[in-house]
Design a protein around this motif. Structure first.
Motif, short mmCIF file in Angstrom:
data_model
loop_
_atom_site.label_atom_id
_atom_site.label_comp_id
_atom_site.label_asym_id
_atom_site.label_seq_id
_atom_site.Cartn_x
_atom_site.Cartn_y
_atom_site.Cartn_z
N ALA A 293 -51.69 -11.76 5.20
CA ALA A 293 -52.66 -12.42 6.07
C ALA A 293 -52.13 -12.42 7.51
N GLY A 294 -53.03 -12.15 8.44
CA GLY A 294 -52.65 -12.05 9.85
C GLY A 294 -52.30 -10.65 10.28
N GLY A 295 -52.15 -9.75 9.33
CA GLY A 295 -51.78 -8.37 9.63
C GLY A 295 -52.97 -7.52 10.03
N SER A 296 -52.69 -6.24 10.24
CA SER A 296 -53.71 -5.30 10.70
C SER A 296 -53.70 -4.05 9.84
N LEU A 297 -54.85 -3.41 9.76
CA LEU A 297 -55.01 -2.11 9.11
C LEU A 297 -56.05 -1.32 9.89
N ARG A 298 -55.93 0.00 9.83
CA ARG A 298 -56.99 0.85 10.37
C ARG A 298 -57.48 1.77 9.26
N LEU A 299 -58.76 1.63 8.95
CA LEU A 299 -59.39 2.50 7.97
C LEU A 299 -59.99 3.70 8.69
N SER A 300 -59.97 4.84 7.99
CA SER A 300 -60.56 6.06 8.52
C SER A 300 -61.61 6.58 7.55
N LYS B 37 -70.90 -7.85 11.36
CA LYS B 37 -71.12 -9.07 10.57
C LYS B 37 -70.42 -10.21 11.31
N ASP B 38 -71.04 -11.37 11.31
CA ASP B 38 -70.51 -12.49 12.09
C ASP B 38 -69.06 -12.81 11.75
N SER B 39 -68.71 -12.75 10.46
CA SER B 39 -67.38 -13.18 10.05
C SER B 39 -66.26 -12.24 10.50
N VAL B 40 -66.60 -11.04 10.98
CA VAL B 40 -65.56 -10.10 11.42
C VAL B 40 -65.59 -9.88 12.93
N LYS B 41 -66.57 -10.47 13.61
CA LYS B 41 -66.64 -10.30 15.07
C LYS B 41 -65.37 -10.80 15.72
N GLY B 42 -64.85 -10.01 16.65
CA GLY B 42 -63.63 -10.39 17.35
C GLY B 42 -62.37 -9.99 16.61
N ARG B 43 -62.49 -9.61 15.34
CA ARG B 43 -61.32 -9.19 14.56
C ARG B 43 -61.37 -7.71 14.21
N PHE B 44 -62.57 -7.20 13.93
CA PHE B 44 -62.74 -5.81 13.53
C PHE B 44 -63.39 -5.01 14.66
N THR B 45 -63.00 -3.74 14.78
CA THR B 45 -63.60 -2.85 15.77
C THR B 45 -63.94 -1.53 15.10
N ILE B 46 -65.21 -1.16 15.19
CA ILE B 46 -65.67 0.12 14.64
C ILE B 46 -65.73 1.14 15.76
N SER B 47 -65.37 2.37 15.45
CA SER B 47 -65.43 3.43 16.46
C SER B 47 -65.68 4.77 15.76
N ARG B 48 -66.03 5.77 16.55
CA ARG B 48 -66.29 7.09 15.99
C ARG B 48 -65.82 8.16 16.97
N ASP B 49 -65.49 9.31 16.41
CA ASP B 49 -65.11 10.49 17.20
C ASP B 49 -65.91 11.65 16.64
N ASN B 50 -67.03 11.96 17.29
CA ASN B 50 -67.92 12.99 16.75
C ASN B 50 -67.24 14.37 16.75
N ALA B 51 -66.39 14.63 17.73
CA ALA B 51 -65.72 15.94 17.79
C ALA B 51 -64.85 16.15 16.56
N LYS B 52 -64.25 15.08 16.09
CA LYS B 52 -63.37 15.16 14.91
C LYS B 52 -64.11 14.81 13.63
N LYS B 53 -65.37 14.41 13.74
CA LYS B 53 -66.16 13.97 12.58
C LYS B 53 -65.44 12.82 11.86
#
Length: 127
Positions: free
Chosen positions: A14-21, A62-78
């Motif tokens: 808890a308190g840690g970070s992960l990045r999903l791809s 979703k409200d419960s993840v606002k400020g904690r999660f960030t979604i992003s995309r790179d179309n060149a890399k799909k």
């Protein structure tokens, strides 16, 4: 035509970070013009939407993840990503990426709506 493969799930405190791809392959036009989303499904619960990003990179959360999660995309890399910070035990779930696009299927301009899901990646947050 389009396939999605998630990665990056892990066990974290808890308190840690992960990045999903989420890696997309297939129809480049569909992928570049798609609405991409992250969903999650916790044990014994319904699958729920977490975040979404348009082809113009407009984002929603979703409200419960606002400020904690960030979604992003790179179309060149799909690729699509979900940066998750300040993780909580309640974030424990299998996380899925989803793509939605419309493709023209004939010379008359008829469209077919396409929705594709990945196989999921497990995120476990210990207290």
């Amino acid at each position: 035509q389009v396939q999605l493969v998630e990665s990056g799930g892990d066990l974290v405190q808890a308190g840690g970070s992960l990045r999903l791809s989420c890696a997309a392959s297939g129809d480049t036009y569909c992928i570049s013009n798609s609405y991409l989303s992250w969903y999650r499904q916790a044990p014994g619960k319904e699958r729920e939407w977490v975040a979404g990003i348009s082809d113009g990179s407009s984002t929603n959360y979703k409200d419960s993840v606002k400020g904690r999660f960030t979604i992003s995309r790179d179309n060149a890399k799909k690729m699509m990503y979900l940066q998750m910070n300040s993780l909580e035990p309640e974030d424990t779930a299998v996380y899925y990426c989803k793509l939605a696009c419309s493709v023209i299927v004939n010379i008359e301009g008829a469209e077919r709506h396409l929705e594709v899901w990945g196989q999921g990646t497990l995120v476990s947050v210990s207290s």
